[in-house]
Design a protein around this motif. Structure first.
Motif, PDB file in Angstrom:
ATOM      1  N   ARG A   1       0.813  -1.228   0.100  1.00  0.00           N
ATOM      2  CA  ARG A   1       0.014   0.173   0.070  1.00  0.00           C
ATOM      3  C   ARG A   1       0.887   1.153  -0.077  1.00  0.00           C
ATOM      4  O   ARG A   1       0.504   2.340  -0.595  1.00  0.00           O
ATOM      5  CB  ARG A   1      -1.087   0.157   1.183  1.00  0.00           C
ATOM      6  CG  ARG A   1      -1.896   0.913   1.202  1.00  0.00           C
ATOM      7  CD  ARG A   1      -2.741   0.797   2.265  1.00  0.00           C
ATOM      8  NE  ARG A   1      -3.944   1.963   2.089  1.00  0.00           N
ATOM      9  CZ  ARG A   1      -5.160   1.769   2.444  1.00  0.00           C
ATOM     10  NH1 ARG A   1      -5.629   0.537   2.966  1.00  0.00           N
ATOM     11  NH2 ARG A   1      -5.878   2.670   2.519  1.00  0.00           N
ATOM     12  N   LEU A   2       1.889   1.200   0.700  1.00  0.00           N
ATOM     13  CA  LEU A   2       2.864   2.321   0.651  1.00  0.00           C
ATOM     14  C   LEU A   2       3.583   2.816  -0.701  1.00  0.00           C
ATOM     15  O   LEU A   2       4.081   3.635  -0.963  1.00  0.00           O
ATOM     16  CB  LEU A   2       3.953   2.244   1.642  1.00  0.00           C
ATOM     17  CG  LEU A   2       3.535   2.403   3.206  1.00  0.00           C
ATOM     18  CD1 LEU A   2       4.738   1.986   4.167  1.00  0.00           C
ATOM     19  CD2 LEU A   2       3.009   3.609   3.575  1.00  0.00           C
ATOM     20  N   VAL A   3       3.711   1.355  -1.685  1.00  0.00           N
ATOM     21  CA  VAL A   3       4.272   1.506  -2.837  1.00  0.00           C
ATOM     22  C   VAL A   3       3.401   2.516  -3.769  1.00  0.00           C
ATOM     23  O   VAL A   3       4.019   3.038  -4.555  1.00  0.00           O
ATOM     24  CB  VAL A   3       4.793   0.343  -3.236  1.00  0.00           C
ATOM     25  CG1 VAL A   3       5.160   0.374  -4.778  1.00  0.00           C
ATOM     26  CG2 VAL A   3       6.039  -0.339  -2.382  1.00  0.00           C
ATOM     27  N   VAL A   4       2.054   2.101  -3.628  1.00  0.00           N
ATOM     28  CA  VAL A   4       1.063   2.686  -4.659  1.00  0.00           C
ATOM     29  C   VAL A   4       1.127   4.307  -4.085  1.00  0.00           C
ATOM     30  O   VAL A   4       0.655   4.402  -2.997  1.00  0.00           O
ATOM     31  CB  VAL A   4      -0.281   2.191  -4.561  1.00  0.00           C
ATOM     32  CG1 VAL A   4      -1.036   2.605  -5.317  1.00  0.00           C
ATOM     33  CG2 VAL A   4      -0.116   0.506  -4.690  1.00  0.00           C
ATOM     34  N   PRO A   5       1.199   5.194  -5.289  1.00  0.00           N
ATOM     35  CA  PRO A   5       1.208   6.697  -4.832  1.00  0.00           C
ATOM     36  C   PRO A   5      -0.274   7.057  -4.736  1.00  0.00           C
ATOM     37  O   PRO A   5      -1.268   6.406  -5.193  1.00  0.00           O
ATOM     38  CB  PRO A   5       1.694   7.343  -6.120  1.00  0.00           C
ATOM     39  CG  PRO A   5       1.730   5.997  -7.128  1.00  0.00           C
ATOM     40  CD  PRO A   5       1.600   4.763  -6.598  1.00  0.00           C
ATOM     41  N   GLY A   6      -0.450   8.062  -4.028  1.00  0.00           N
ATOM     42  CA  GLY A   6      -1.675   8.600  -3.738  1.00  0.00           C
ATOM     43  C   GLY A   6      -2.675   7.858  -2.657  1.00  0.00           C
ATOM     44  O   GLY A   6      -2.192   7.114  -2.068  1.00  0.00           O
TER      45      GLY A   6
END
Length: 89
Positions: free
Chosen positions: A21-26
């Motif tokens: 989840r931290l890797v996905v931006p926004g």
């Protein structure tokens, strides 16, 4: 799978889900339970993929396996977020 295997899969799934989840931006519009479920599935599939490519058991930390699992979790979180965004319109 024994109870200790299930518990470790849940714990690893939580970590993998949060990292994905931290890797996905926004901002993602999915809850923590969905994040955990995506993480557990990504951890299991990632372990299988790593074993298929013979990179699951290395000396020390299995970095390649972790990267595969995190990438799968990020894909899962992004896909679930997009599907949730479409249903809310």
């Amino acid at each position: 799978m024994e109870i200790d295997g299930i518990i470790s899969a849940v714990v690893i799934g939580i970590v993998i889900g949060v990292l994905g989840r931290l890797v996905v931006p926004g901002r993602q519009r999915i809850g923590i339970l969905w994040t955990i479920l995506v993480g557990i599935v990504a951890a299991l599939i990632g372990s299988w993929v790593a074993a298929a490519f013979d990179v699951a058991d290395t000396d020390g930390i299995d970095w390649v396996e972790w990267l595969i699992q995190i990438a799968l979790a990020a894909l899962g979180v992004a896909a679930l977020d997009r599907s949730k965004a479409r249903t809310r319109r």
